[in-house]
Scaffold this active site. Structure first.
Site, PDB file in Angstrom:
ATOM      1  CD  GLU A 237       4.396  -0.764  13.595  1.00 16.32           C
ATOM      2  OE1 GLU A 237       3.219  -0.556  13.794  1.00 16.32           O
ATOM      3  OE2 GLU A 237       5.284  -0.879  13.639  1.00 16.32           O
TER       4      GLU A 237
ATOM      5  CG  ASN B  86       0.032  -0.165   2.396  1.00 13.11           C
ATOM      6  OD1 ASN B  86       0.330  -0.422   3.093  1.00 13.11           O
ATOM      7  ND2 ASN B  86      -1.483   1.020   3.199  1.00 13.11           N
TER       8      ASN B  86
ATOM      9  CB  CYS C 193      -2.885   0.274   8.074  1.00 10.74           C
ATOM     10  SG  CYS C 193      -1.141   1.712   7.974  1.00 10.74           S
TER      11      CYS C 193
ATOM     12  CD  GLU D 112       9.757  -1.356  12.857  1.00 14.56           C
ATOM     13  OE1 GLU D 112       9.817  -0.615  11.781  1.00 14.56           O
ATOM     14  OE2 GLU D 112       9.151  -2.954  12.563  1.00 14.56           O
TER      15      GLU D 112
END
Ligand code: NAD
Length: 486
Positions: free
Chosen positions: A253, A154, A287, A466
């Protein structure tokens, strides 16, 4: 003849008999043939990465490592338009987005971690025990070793470099796999690494699919030390099982089903524009996108009407046209998934405010994977369309009456990546933000990133954080050294 994308292993571009097609989702045309890395290719890449740890790369200073990262950043910058074209061709994203977000962030990721390692400190404690002994405790960061980095389609170069840059910054070597849907920008980064003469084996790129292909060969290789993965929650769970026996470190993630909350006292225009942006950026394929929007009942009808108007003004078009706002979905397969949710929403009782179908252009784009930006209302809280991540250009707007109710609604979710809150009441903003079960909360904004801050999610949205020192912590083995002071 179409382009051929090869893996980059131990400083060499490696061919393969097994190939797959990389197509452009705008109209289905072929972008490149891609060599699928075999198990042997992956094993070679891991072995090269292992060997490089004990070569010159393992001995250089932090300042020299930072220099390599600056060179990678400069190399991307030098080929800026190649990277833009790669991102646009692979994904169909608007060129204005590739120019202002994706490629600049790819560059920034390398510069940021280079700057960070040059100035970072570690902890130090003076210790006194009951018997009067004294010691100095300090912390040393060492590389983890060989990091397997697996990224999604993405935000291809943005997310790929978000893993590669900190991993290299902390002195690791990397075997990285971009999504099979978007191999081009990672392949270009391999070319840049080759052009600047990064030592062989330090950075390897392998192309291929996930299960029973390159991705699984990476995670099942016993000689990797860690996996950093961005993608679907289900894939995260599969990878976790694959690395469980070897007890590898993981940073995940994963997916999201994010809430946007608009209180009655919000700056109305800013909130409408903000929620249109948070729902439909990158055609809903971020996301962090808000698929669940909660709006105070007193402004609900006005808000829905304003969202509809702004959404219908978004331009679906040629990604190379600077006026284009919305591109296609990444693939016909993903378009099929999103269309199945559009159908499901009808079955679950949704009112379609706008969209709800694929567009018809009457030209080659009808072979592409387009979906109209879609707004729903009227779904019950337990509808699958309100609980499952669609990852497309869709949002549902629900009215609420009070703060307690909306906090409960927003938190009633298996995911917990990000939330956004729109209000001009400062006290309420902080109060509600602190009650969100998410890793990130934006107030009166969305997707505004400071690379020093922690990024990640709770529940099904991920493991670990992160960003800034959190990336430094993940990508290094932290050792406590205790020195007795006589
Ligand atoms: P995906 O999980 O299908 O694939 C991601 C990567 O994993 C690809 O490179 C794929 O080839 C690889 N892969 C798939 N199966 C594998 C396996 N068994 N072993 C090893 N590797 C495997 O995800 P996607 O469709 O590419 O990306 C969309 C998803 O990513 C969405 O759920 C989205 O929310 C999530 N995402 C999360 C973040 C975040 O920061 N939390 C950011 C972007 C995307």
């Amino acid at each position: 003849m179409s382009k051929l994308i090869r893996s980059y292993i131990n400083g060499q571009f490696v061919d393969s008999d097994k190939r797959f097609a990389n197509t452009c989702p705008v109209d289905g045309t072929l972008v490149a043939d891609v060599c699928e890395a075999s198990r042997a290719d992956v094993d070679n890449a891991v072995a090269a990465a292992r060997a490089a740890l004990s070569g010159p790369w393992g001995k250089i200073s932090i300042a020299e490592r930072a220099e390599w990262l600056y060179r990678l950043a400069a190399g991307i910058e030098k080929r800026f338009e190649d990277f833009v074209e790669a991102e646009v061709r692979d994904t169909g994203r608007p060129v204005k987005q590739a120019r202002t977000l994706d490629v600049p962030r790819g560059i920034a990721n390398f510069r940021f971690f280079a700057d960070l390692i040059k100035t970072a400190n570690t902890e130090c404690f003076e210790t006194t025990t009951a018997d009067g002994a004294r010691a100095i405790n300090y912390t040393l960061r060492k590389p983890l070793g060989v990091v397997a980095a697996i990224s999604p389609w993405n935000l291809p170069i943005l997310l790929f470099s978000w893993k590669v840059a900190p991993a290299l910054a902390m002195g690791n070597t990397v075997v990285a796999k971009p999504s099979e849907e978007t191999p081009s920008s990672a392949a270009l980064l391999a070319e840049v690494a080759h052009e600047i003469g990064l030592p062989a084996g330090v950075f390897n790129v392998v192309h291929g699919f996930g299960g029973n292909s390159t991705g699984e060969f990476m995670t099942r290789n016993p000689d990797i030390d860690a996996v950093t993965f961005t993608g679907e929650s289900g894939t995260g769970s599969t990878i976790m099982k694959a690395v469980a026996d070897g007890m590898k470190e993981v940073s995940f993630e994963l997916g999201g089903k994010n809430a946007a909350i608009v209180f009655a006292d919000a700056d109305f225009e800013a909130a409408v524009s903000g929620v249109v942006r948070s729902s439909f950026t990158n055609s809903g394929q971020v996301c962090l996108c808000s698929e669940r929007v909660y709006v105070h009942r007193s402004i609900f009808d006005r808000f829905v009407a304003a969202m509809k108007e702004k959404t219908e003004a978004l331009v679906l078009g040629d990604p190379m046209d600077p006026a284009t706002d919305i591109g296609p979905q990444i693939s016909l397969e993903h378009q099929g998934k999103v269309l199945s949710y559009l159908q499901l929403a009808r079955e679950e009782g949704a009112t379609v405010i706008t969209g709800g179908e694929k567009p018809h252009f009457g030209d080659a784009r009808d072979n592409g994977s387009w979906v109209r930006p879609t707004i729903w209302t009227g779904l019950p809280a337990n509808a699958r369309c309100l609980r499952e991540e669609v990852f497309g250009p869709v949002c549902h707007i629900t009215p609420f009456d009070d703060e307690e109710e909306v906090v409960a609604l927003a938190n009633d979710c298996d995911y917990g990546l990000a939330a956004s809150i729109w209000t001009q009441d400062v006290t309420r903003a902080h109060r509600v933000a602190g009650r969100m079960h998410t890793g990130i909360v934006w107030i009166n904004t969305w997707f505004m990133r400071d690379l020093r801050t922690p990024f990640g999610g709770v529940r099904m949205s991920g493991i670990g954080r992160e960003g800034g020192r959190h990336s430094m912590d993940f990508y290094s083995e932290i050792t406590n050294i205790c020195v007795k002071v006589a």
